[in-house]
Design a protein around this motif. Structure first.
Motif: not given
Length: 351
Positions: A299-307
């Protein structure tokens, strides 16, 4: 005016990048030493490419109070706070620092955001309002001191009266040949101070601070610390996809100040526990690009915004569905394994 500063920085090993209309020192060829100074000593970061605006005239405090999320009316001259500009539906535009003086209000906003925010605010100035907006970005400079030894340097400079005062408090000092407004707070969840001065005095003050023991820190290390600390920025965490509650900026919100732009939406989200996603730190097993999908099982639960990678450790910020969980959650981020962790800049409930 900034040319003298850049020449001085270049002589100390700085390399520069052009971002928008700004020339930014990204590194002083000392990234490891600068990082260590921010953690255990005192580092000096040139934040002159951040935007600065002034709000003046008789209605300035009421005006800003009505256009942003924090309680600006409570601030007395010499006090300050962070606040958020949002749309009418409470989507984030920028996180700003506010400093109230006897005659004006000074705002520090994100890079490449000053003019768009000035245009945004100008739309809400009506005929009878006594408010004047001025862009100070090109005529002023901003430096930040970061690290536990910042107090010692401030004391050496003769500005010790601010030591121990609350975040956002500020005062005007004569430092060498420069008149400098010094404010408590580094811009991150690291002890420090932020300094404002005329652009023509920037080179002189920079030299004075370095001679006082501050280690120059480039924008590359600032970005590493920014991600590790969890400060959200426009185009990554602060976009019209997210609101301040989701972005972990509860400390910038007043829930009893009355009406302001976006207030109804924020109040409804708070009352009905409607925060569907939250911004968290994510400790990564390997570097992953921002924009990568965060999954829990299938299940997709989010997104990475910065790394970023800091001291050989990969780390990121990402929005994760509230129902999926929070600190301690084990997730997949692209090809990497991730552990959800709290970060010091963010808050998740009323302060």
């Amino acid at each position: 005016m900034t040319q003298d500063l850049h020449q001085l920085q270049a002589s100390a090993g700085a390399t520069f990048e052009e971002i928008g209309s700004a020339t930014i020192p990204v590194s002083f060829s000392n990234d490891s030493a600068a990082l260590e100074a921010a953690r255990t000593g005192v580092a000096l970061c040139d934040r002159s490419h951040w935007g600065r605006m002034q709000i003046s005239d008789a209605d300035r405090q009421n005006f800003l109070h009505n256009q942003s999320t924090n309680d600006i009316k409570r601030l007395q001259p010499g006090q300050g706070c962070d606040t958020v500009f949002v749309t009418s539906t409470a989507r984030t535009l920028d996180l700003a620092s506010v400093y109230v003086t006897e005659e004006t209000i000074l705002l520090l906003v994100s890079p490449n955001r000053c003019q768009s925010l000035l245009d945004f605010l100008d739309r809400y100035i009506f005929f009878a309002d006594r408010v004047k907006l001025t862009n100070l970005t090109n005529t002023t400079a901003t430096f930040s001191l970061l690290g536990p030894q910042s107090d010692a340097l401030l004391n050496k400079l003769g500005a010790s009266s601010l030591i121990g005062q609350p975040n956002g408090n500020h005062a005007l000092f004569s430092l060498g040949d420069s008149e400098v407004r010094v404010a408590v707070g580094s811009g991150l969840a690291i002890p420090g101070y932020t300094l404002f001065l005329a652009a023509e005095s920037a080179a002189s003050l920079w030299q004075q601070l370095v001679e006082g023991g501050a280690v120059p820190l480039g924008d590359r290390v600032w970005e590493q610390l920014r991600v590790q600390q969890g400060r959200p920025v426009p185009e990554h965490e602060l976009t019209e996809d997210y609101n301040p509650l989701e972005a972990g900026l509860w400390q910038t919100l007043s829930f009893n100040k009355g009406c302001y732009i976006g207030q109804e939406t924020i109040a409804r989200l708070d009352t009905y526990k409607g925060v569907k996603q939250q911004l968290w730190g994510i400790r990564l097993s390997e570097p992953v690009a921002a924009g990568s999908t965060i999954t829990l099982g299938d299940e997709k639960v989010g997104v990475l915004t910065s790394s970023t990678t800091i001291a050989q450790e990969a780390f990121g910020l990402g929005y994760i569905r509230t129902k999926a969980g929070g600190a301690g959650l084990q997730v997949q981020v692209g090809a990497a394994q991730g552990e959800v962790v709290p970060v010091p800049f963010l808050t998740y409930n009323r302060q």
